[in-house]
Motif scaffolding. Structure first.
Motif, short mmCIF file in Angstrom:
data_model
loop_
_atom_site.label_atom_id
_atom_site.label_comp_id
_atom_site.label_asym_id
_atom_site.label_seq_id
_atom_site.Cartn_x
_atom_site.Cartn_y
_atom_site.Cartn_z
N LEU A 84 0.81 -1.22 0.00
CA LEU A 84 0.00 0.00 0.00
C LEU A 84 0.84 1.27 0.00
O LEU A 84 0.58 2.21 -0.75
N LYS A 85 1.89 1.29 0.84
CA LYS A 85 2.77 2.47 0.85
C LYS A 85 3.55 2.55 -0.46
O LYS A 85 3.87 3.64 -0.93
N ILE A 87 2.40 1.71 -3.40
CA ILE A 87 1.47 2.31 -4.37
C ILE A 87 1.42 3.82 -4.18
O ILE A 87 1.39 4.59 -5.15
N TYR A 88 1.44 4.25 -2.90
CA TYR A 88 1.37 5.68 -2.59
C TYR A 88 2.62 6.43 -3.03
O TYR A 88 2.54 7.51 -3.60
N TYR A 89 3.80 5.81 -2.76
CA TYR A 89 5.05 6.51 -3.01
C TYR A 89 5.64 6.25 -4.40
O TYR A 89 6.51 7.00 -4.86
N GLU A 115 8.89 9.69 6.66
CA GLU A 115 8.56 8.71 7.70
C GLU A 115 9.44 8.90 8.95
O GLU A 115 9.52 8.02 9.80
#
Length: 261
Positions: A84-85, A87-89, A115
């Motif tokens: 998920l992270k 996909i975000y980054y 982060e």
């Protein structure tokens, strides 16, 4: 606890050896092509697109500092596994990949910063690998060669800090070769034999000096001899110099100068 993002070349192994000698607690995220650190019990193999997993591991280890060492290859975006992270980054990494390898690592550093994870210099534990200002060989550069070196410095001061160029060859105040994405060795292979130029390896203007420092070693000086170059120029404390004694002996034997400015 220090997190080590390790890639290819000999440099990561030198960093790891020093970390062990200092008895520092560490863990490895192995980004090398062939999983070269898999035998180390503290090593983890995680896809560069799985930022959630990477960040979770760093926080689980209670580490707020990491360093990058070695060449981290450009990821194959088509086969990249994402969480998920990731996909975000990932859009920022994809954008960076179009600029060059240094831009990819810079984008990862920015993600880690978001982060609250600090990235320290790749030579933080190995300051002895970076040469200070001076002439390290019996052979010295002459007036004409010094003028050529100034020409090269002016060029480096003008290029983009995320450009892939970290090396060029200059002769008689003219730049005769510029490093491409394939690296220094490939650039030198395009030279005529006995070119009598000077290899300049400097960090780019405003480069992030925590990673991707210009690196030289025994193979570099052997290539300098092979293509008939007269010398090597580096920037003081902004280089990684491997096998120092062996390289200097080889340079002296073959009348090659090594100058750190």
């Amino acid at each position: 606890m220090i997190g080590l993002f390790l890639g290819d070349t000999d440099f990561p192994e030198i960093v790891l050896k020093k970390i062990k000698k200092l008895k520092k607690k560490y863990f490895i995220i192995d980004f090398s092509k062939n999983n070269k650190f898999k035998k180390d019990k503290n090593s983890y193999r995680i896809s560069i697109g799985q930022f959630g997993k990477i960040i979770k591991l760093i926080k689980k280890k209670k580490s707020n500092k990491v360093l990058f060492a070695g060449k981290i290859a450009r990821p194959n975006l088509k086969s990249l596994r994402l969480d998920l992270k990731g996909i975000y980054y990932m859009p920022s990494v994809i954008k960076a990949s179009k600029i060059g390898d240094a831009a990819i690592i810079k984008s990862i550093i920015n993600i880690l910063f978001n982060e609250e994870i600090k990235v320290i210099s790749s030579i933080h534990f190995n300051p002895e690998l970076s040469l200070k200002k001076g002439i390290y060989t019996k052979t010295k550069s002459n007036k004409n060669e010094n003028n050529s070196i100034k020409k090269a410095i002016n060029y480096f001061n003008k290029i983009n800090n995320l450009d892939h160029v970290q090396a060029l060859v200059v002769k008689d105040e003219k730049i005769i070769a510029i490093e491409g994405k394939q690296g220094t060795k490939n650039m030198l292979s395009r030279l005529k034999k006995n070119s009598k130029g000077i290899l300049i390896k400097l960090p780019k203007n405003k480069q992030d000096l925590r990673m991707d420092l210009p690196t030289v070693g025994l193979q570099t000086i052997k290539d300098i001899k092979k293509y008939g170059l007269k010398g090597l120029v580096l920037k003081s404390k902004k280089n990684i110099f491997l096998n120092k004694d062996e390289v200097i002996r080889f340079a002296d034997k073959n009348n090659i100068f090594i100058k750190v400015i």
